[in-house]
Design a protein around this motif. Structure first.
Motif, PDB file in Angstrom:
ATOM      1  N   LYS A   1       0.856  -1.176   0.000  1.00  0.00           N
ATOM      2  CA  LYS A   1       0.000   0.000   0.000  1.00  0.00           C
ATOM      3  C   LYS A   1       0.889   1.219   0.000  1.00  0.00           C
TER       4      LYS A   1
ATOM      5  N   THR B   1      -2.073   0.257   8.978  1.00  0.00           N
ATOM      6  CA  THR B   1      -2.429   0.127   7.556  1.00  0.00           C
ATOM      7  C   THR B   1      -2.599  -1.341   7.188  1.00  0.00           C
TER       8      THR B   1
ATOM      9  N   SER C   1      -5.892  -2.573   8.319  1.00  0.00           N
ATOM     10  CA  SER C   1      -6.981  -2.114   7.456  1.00  0.00           C
ATOM     11  C   SER C   1      -7.035  -2.902   6.147  1.00  0.00           C
ATOM     12  N   LEU C   2      -5.875  -3.301   5.646  1.00  0.00           N
ATOM     13  CA  LEU C   2      -5.832  -4.078   4.410  1.00  0.00           C
ATOM     14  C   LEU C   2      -6.435  -5.470   4.595  1.00  0.00           C
TER      15      LEU C   2
ATOM     16  N   LEU D   1      -9.253  -0.987   3.715  1.00  0.00           N
ATOM     17  CA  LEU D   1      -8.387  -0.217   2.824  1.00  0.00           C
ATOM     18  C   LEU D   1      -7.881  -1.121   1.705  1.00  0.00           C
ATOM     19  N   ARG D   2      -8.100  -0.702   0.458  1.00  0.00           N
ATOM     20  CA  ARG D   2      -7.721  -1.514  -0.700  1.00  0.00           C
ATOM     21  C   ARG D   2      -6.218  -1.421  -0.959  1.00  0.00           C
TER      22      ARG D   2
ATOM     23  N   TRP E   1     -10.273  -8.887  -2.012  1.00  0.00           N
ATOM     24  CA  TRP E   1     -10.237  -7.704  -2.862  1.00  0.00           C
ATOM     25  C   TRP E   1     -10.612  -8.004  -4.293  1.00  0.00           C
TER      26      TRP E   1
END
Length: 235
Positions: free
Chosen positions: A13, A50, A53-54, A59-60, A74
């Motif tokens: 990310k 982060t 969140s992934l 979060l993508r 995803w």
């Protein structure tokens, strides 16, 4: 060997482009297993939040894969991802995120209401989970009437009321004193963790490291090593 609950592959990310590109997570690959409590630790800015969140579908990633029980989350359409998260992933936020105008039991029932379950049945189910976390007698109080430790247990009950396979906790002891934090993690280990559930925790709190099965250590967005039962394995 325990079944794999979460698998990431070359997960990245970044923010910005060209020379301004900054990596928050860089080429992170690991597996988490059912029946274990996995900690993600590292200094501020290391990428651990982060990463959380992934893997939780919030979060993508720019690159790489996140598989939950073999499903590449995803690759799912947005509606399917939202439904997958609601059913399979429970999330305990750092600051609890309880709704002040709802009672304790109504807060716990929220995931069931979002799944369009019957109101009375949702409240009855929420009561069962409040009993699990030892707060049945506090069911009809607003969150402001609860201690920090009690609010954390309400947040845990809300996260598990829909029986998710994956429980993710973001800094679960950050707002608690040392003894209360240890009590919460001890409770989670004894009452919430089982061989059909994987728990992933981001924490700065070294005092609760005794409850981890493995510790994933990050620095500058990279996975540096995974410690298991006191042994370090360089990645």
């Amino acid at each position: 060997m325990p079944a794999t609950a979460i698998k990431t592959t070359a997960l990245c990310k970044w923010f910005g482009d060209g020379e301004a590109r900054t990596y928050a997570v860089r080429e992170v690959a690991f597996e988490a297993y059912f029946g274990e409590m996995l900690y993600i630790v590292g200094p501020s800015g290391s990428g651990k939040t982060t990463l959380l969140s992934l893997i939780s579908g919030i979060l993508r990633p720019n690159q790489g894969k996140v598989e939950i029980e073999g499903v590449d989350i995803w690759d799912l359409p947005n509606d399917a991802l939202a439904e997958f998260r609601l059913k399979r992933i429970g999330f305990v936020f750092q600051d609890f995120h309880l709704f002040p105008r709802l009672t304790t039991v109504e807060n716990v029932a929220i995931p069931l209401i979002l799944r369009k379950c019957n109101w009375d049945e949702s409240i009855a189910e929420a009561m069962k989970y409040l009993e699990i976390v030892g707060l049945k007698e506090r069911a009809h109080l607003p969150p402001v009437k609860l201690s920090g430790g009690e609010q954390q247990r309400v947040a845990i009950a809300r996260a598990i009321v829909s029986s998710p396979d994956i429980l993710i906790m973001d800094e679960p002891t950050a707002s608690l004193d040392g003894d209360t934090g240890k009590n919460i993690l001890s409770f989670v280990q004894k009452n919430i963790l089982n061989d059909k559930r994987c728990i992933v925790i981001v924490t700065h709190d070294a005092r609760i490291s005794e409850f981890a099965n493995r510790i994933l250590r990050m620095e500058d967005g990279k996975l540096k090593r995974i410690d298991s039962n006191g042994d370090s394995h360089e990645k």
